[in-house]
Motif scaffolding. Structure first.
Motif, PDB file in Angstrom:
ATOM      1  N   SER A   8     -12.690   2.033  -8.666  1.00 50.51           N
ATOM      2  CA  SER A   8     -12.425   0.817  -7.882  1.00 50.51           C
ATOM      3  C   SER A   8     -13.623  -0.123  -8.013  1.00 50.51           C
ATOM      4  CB  SER A   8     -12.204   1.214  -6.413  1.00 50.51           C
ATOM      5  OG  SER A   8     -12.333   0.086  -5.586  1.00 50.51           O
ATOM      6  N   GLN A  21      -3.835 -11.920  -2.544  1.00 56.62           N
ATOM      7  CA  GLN A  21      -3.019 -10.770  -2.965  1.00 56.62           C
ATOM      8  C   GLN A  21      -2.236 -10.215  -1.775  1.00 56.62           C
ATOM      9  OE1 GLN A  21      -4.823  -7.499  -5.251  1.00 56.62           O
ATOM     10  NE2 GLN A  21      -3.608  -6.104  -3.995  1.00 56.62           N
ATOM     11  N   ASN A  57     -10.959   3.221  -0.559  1.00 54.77           N
ATOM     12  CA  ASN A  57      -9.538   3.475  -0.840  1.00 54.77           C
ATOM     13  C   ASN A  57      -9.190   4.948  -0.581  1.00 54.77           C
ATOM     14  OD1 ASN A  57      -9.816   0.862  -1.751  1.00 54.77           O
ATOM     15  ND2 ASN A  57      -9.375   1.310  -3.903  1.00 54.77           N
ATOM     16  N   LYS A  74     -14.238  -4.862   3.566  1.00 52.93           N
ATOM     17  CA  LYS A  74     -13.559  -3.564   3.703  1.00 52.93           C
ATOM     18  C   LYS A  74     -14.446  -2.661   4.557  1.00 52.93           C
ATOM     19  CE  LYS A  74     -11.605  -1.691  -0.115  1.00 52.93           C
ATOM     20  NZ  LYS A  74     -11.288  -1.454  -1.571  1.00 52.93           N
TER      21      LYS A  74
HETATM   22  N1  FAQ Z   1      -1.277  -3.049  -5.955  1.00 61.78           N
HETATM   23  O1  FAQ Z   1     -11.355  -2.578  -6.760  1.00 61.78           O
HETATM   24  P1  FAQ Z   1     -10.040  -2.343  -6.093  1.00 61.78           P
HETATM   25  C1  FAQ Z   1       2.275  -5.348   3.070  1.00 61.78           C
HETATM   26  C2  FAQ Z   1      -5.963  -4.285  -7.583  1.00 61.78           C
HETATM   27  S1  FAQ Z   1       1.005  -4.271   2.733  1.00 61.78           S
HETATM   28  C3  FAQ Z   1      -1.662  -4.070  -6.754  1.00 61.78           C
HETATM   29  O2  FAQ Z   1      -9.872  -1.077  -5.348  1.00 61.78           O
HETATM   30  P2  FAQ Z   1      -9.911  -3.909  -3.637  1.00 61.78           P
HETATM   31  C4  FAQ Z   1       3.067  -5.171   4.343  1.00 61.78           C
HETATM   32  C5  FAQ Z   1      -7.073  -5.000  -6.822  1.00 61.78           C
HETATM   33  O3  FAQ Z   1      -6.594  -6.182  -6.210  1.00 61.78           O
HETATM   34  C6  FAQ Z   1       0.487  -4.472   1.042  1.00 61.78           C
HETATM   35  N2  FAQ Z   1      -2.957  -4.297  -7.092  1.00 61.78           N
HETATM   36  O4  FAQ Z   1      -9.669  -3.619  -5.194  1.00 61.78           O
HETATM   37  C7  FAQ Z   1       4.532  -5.084   4.111  1.00 61.78           C
HETATM   38  C8  FAQ Z   1      -8.066  -5.289  -7.901  1.00 61.78           C
HETATM   39  O5  FAQ Z   1      -7.591  -6.435  -8.595  1.00 61.78           O
HETATM   40  P3  FAQ Z   1      -8.485  -7.373  -9.563  1.00 61.78           P
HETATM   41  C9  FAQ Z   1      -0.596  -5.463   0.836  1.00 61.78           C
HETATM   42  C10 FAQ Z   1      -3.873  -3.443  -6.562  1.00 61.78           C
HETATM   43  O6  FAQ Z   1      -9.412  -5.268  -3.362  1.00 61.78           O
HETATM   44  C11 FAQ Z   1       5.189  -3.909   4.350  1.00 61.78           C
HETATM   45  C12 FAQ Z   1      -7.930  -4.053  -8.795  1.00 61.78           C
HETATM   46  O7  FAQ Z   1      -6.641  -3.509  -8.541  1.00 61.78           O
HETATM   47  N3  FAQ Z   1      -1.781  -5.120   1.546  1.00 61.78           N
HETATM   48  O8  FAQ Z   1       2.435  -6.209   2.262  1.00 61.78           O
HETATM   49  C13 FAQ Z   1      -3.522  -2.391  -5.713  1.00 61.78           C
HETATM   50  O9  FAQ Z   1     -11.310  -3.594  -3.249  1.00 61.78           O
HETATM   51  C14 FAQ Z   1       6.564  -3.785   4.141  1.00 61.78           C
HETATM   52  C15 FAQ Z   1      -9.011  -3.028  -8.527  1.00 61.78           C
HETATM   53  O10 FAQ Z   1      -8.866  -2.419  -7.194  1.00 61.78           O
HETATM   54  C16 FAQ Z   1      -2.996  -5.627   1.200  1.00 61.78           C
HETATM   55  O11 FAQ Z   1      -3.115  -6.389   0.251  1.00 61.78           O
HETATM   56  C17 FAQ Z   1      -2.175  -2.197  -5.405  1.00 61.78           C
HETATM   57  N4  FAQ Z   1      -1.743  -1.211  -4.607  1.00 61.78           N
HETATM   58  O12 FAQ Z   1      -8.981  -2.834  -2.874  1.00 61.78           O
HETATM   59  C18 FAQ Z   1       5.273  -6.184   3.666  1.00 61.78           C
HETATM   60  C19 FAQ Z   1      -4.146  -5.208   2.073  1.00 61.78           C
HETATM   61  N5  FAQ Z   1      -4.665  -1.730  -5.377  1.00 61.78           N
HETATM   62  O13 FAQ Z   1      -9.857  -7.434  -8.986  1.00 61.78           O
HETATM   63  C20 FAQ Z   1       6.670  -6.063   3.456  1.00 61.78           C
HETATM   64  C21 FAQ Z   1      -5.422  -5.951   1.778  1.00 61.78           C
HETATM   65  C22 FAQ Z   1      -5.684  -2.358  -6.005  1.00 61.78           C
HETATM   66  O14 FAQ Z   1      -8.432  -6.664 -10.879  1.00 61.78           O
HETATM   67  C23 FAQ Z   1       7.300  -4.839   3.706  1.00 61.78           C
HETATM   68  N6  FAQ Z   1      -6.028  -5.523   0.565  1.00 61.78           N
HETATM   69  N7  FAQ Z   1      -5.194  -3.384  -6.713  1.00 61.78           N
HETATM   70  O15 FAQ Z   1      -7.745  -8.674  -9.583  1.00 61.78           O
HETATM   71  C24 FAQ Z   1      -6.872  -4.464   0.458  1.00 61.78           C
HETATM   72  O16 FAQ Z   1      -7.149  -3.771   1.426  1.00 61.78           O
HETATM   73  C25 FAQ Z   1      -7.510  -4.206  -0.874  1.00 61.78           C
HETATM   74  O17 FAQ Z   1      -7.378  -5.377  -1.661  1.00 61.78           O
HETATM   75  C26 FAQ Z   1      -6.910  -2.969  -1.639  1.00 61.78           C
HETATM   76  C27 FAQ Z   1      -7.582  -2.881  -3.007  1.00 61.78           C
HETATM   77  C28 FAQ Z   1      -7.234  -1.704  -0.856  1.00 61.78           C
HETATM   78  C29 FAQ Z   1      -5.402  -3.116  -1.837  1.00 61.78           C
END
Ligand code: FAQ
Length: 311
Positions: free
Chosen positions: A204, A39, A220, A216
């Motif tokens: 979450s 993701q 969040n 993590k």
């Molecule tokens: N959007 O149980 P949780 C960048 C999903 S930065 C979409 O809380 P988790 C830089 C989640 O996957 C952006 N989906 O999940 C840049 C889960 O899905 P499932 C990317 C979201 O994983 C800047 C469900 O909802 N950064 O790209 C979102 O413990 C400028 C339930 O949520 C990362 O990916 C959302 N906002 O915590 C590029 C950081 N939030 O299981 C270009 C790494 C949640 O249903 C220009 N990821 N979901 O399939 C993380 O830290 C974590 O995965 C979270 C979510 C905090 C995003």
């Protein structure tokens, strides 16, 4: 045997040591990491589109070359992250297929349109700012290749954040129309930036287990609060406000109180119904299909090189 392996895994996590690709790991740990890293990688690649939209219309050669370099950096971040996912046994072609068929998510934030050049600055300041806030703790993630990838990604994201803030500072020293353009952009991006941190902790499903596995390091809501606290003085220095009447310093908590994001909007966006979901995936699919000949040529070339080196 498998109990010993589980114990070794648990001790490694408890001792704050790293799990490496060849170590035994529970299937759930592997699956969670592949989901999160994929993701994250998809977000970096799809995240090239909103700003890429302004490369041809940047107001000066300097701004154009800065933006071009930033967008290229995001591609690099996506590639490190796909490589980290591959160390877990994931197949990159399969991850891409899942992204373009809507079976894997990417960050909600990239489904909003970039309507003005001020959006380039605000994405740098707030979107990269939120990304750093979320990703600095991931440098200590328990899975080695992910944590190590994050170190370089965070260094580059910090530079992106500073360029966004510098762009906005320049615009704020310009005309009234430029100042209004910055404020209007901040008004549109503030709430979506807060949603980048994911749903509230009590909604979450993954946080508790991911914290136990030290994938993590913070919940969040903890990171969202940290982002609000660090952004307010930056907004004051810039001379803009955030569109939240409930923002106020809480002396007892020693944090800012803030309003609730519209979680129904968040759910709609991650279900595919945001303003730009269809456009983002259509573009990604077209880029993938148009690039098929490059992948074929590279595969044939690599095979010939291998044959040549065996002769
Ligand atoms: N959007 O149980 P949780 C960048 C999903 S930065 C979409 O809380 P988790 C830089 C989640 O996957 C952006 N989906 O999940 C840049 C889960 O899905 P499932 C990317 C979201 O994983 C800047 C469900 O909802 N950064 O790209 C979102 O413990 C400028 C339930 O949520 C990362 O990916 C959302 N906002 O915590 C590029 C950081 N939030 O299981 C270009 C790494 C949640 O249903 C220009 N990821 N979901 O399939 C993380 O830290 C974590 O995965 C979270 C979510 C905090 C995003």
């Amino acid at each position: 045997m498998s109990e010993d392996l589980q114990e070794l895994f648990d001790t490694t996590i408890a001792d704050d040591q790293r799990i490496e690709p060849r170590d035994w790991m529970p299937e759930g740990y592997r699956k969670t990491l592949i989901r999160q890293i994929a993701q994250h990688a998809h977000s970096e690649i799809i995240g090239m589109q909103p700003e890429g939209n302004w490369i041809t219309r940047a107001p000066s050669l300097r701004r154009k070359s800065i933006l071009l370099a930033k967008v290229q950096d995001e591609a690099g971040h996506g590639l490190y992250l796909y490589s980290a996912a591959e160390t877990l046994g994931a197949d990159r072609a399969d991850l891409t297929a899942k992204l373009i068929s809507g079976r894997q998510k990417y960050s909600s934030i990239f489904n909003y349109p970039t309507l003005t050049f001020a959006d380039v600055g605000v994405i740098g300041w707030l979107v990269d700012g939120a990304a750093i806030c979320n990703q600095v703790p991931l440098c200590r993630s328990s899975f080695g290749p992910y944590g190590r990838a994050m170190i370089r990604v965070c260094k580059e994201e910090s530079f992106h954040q500073r360029q966004g803030y510098e762009l906005l500072m320049t615009m704020m020293q310009g005309t009234d129309a430029q100042r209004e353009m910055v404020q209007e952009s901040v008004d549109r991006w503030w709430w979506p930036a807060l949603m980048m941190f994911g749903p509230p902790d009590d909604e979450s499903p993954n946080t508790e287990q991911s914290m136990n596995w030290r994938i993590k390091r913070h919940t969040n809501d903890e990171l969202r609060q940290r982002f609000v606290d660090m952004s307010i003085p930056q907004a004051e220095a810039l001379g803009v406000t955030f569109p939240d009447p409930n923002l106020s310093w809480n002396e007892e908590r020693r944090h800012y109180d803030f309003g609730e994001p519209d979680w129904s909007e968040f759910r709609a966006v991650i279900e595919g119904n945001g303003a730009c979901n269809v456009e983002r995936i259509t573009n990604r699919r077209a880029a993938h299909e148009n690039g098929a000949w490059v992948r074929e040529a590279a595969t044939v070339f690599a095979a010939r090189e291998r044959e040549g080196s065996q002769k």
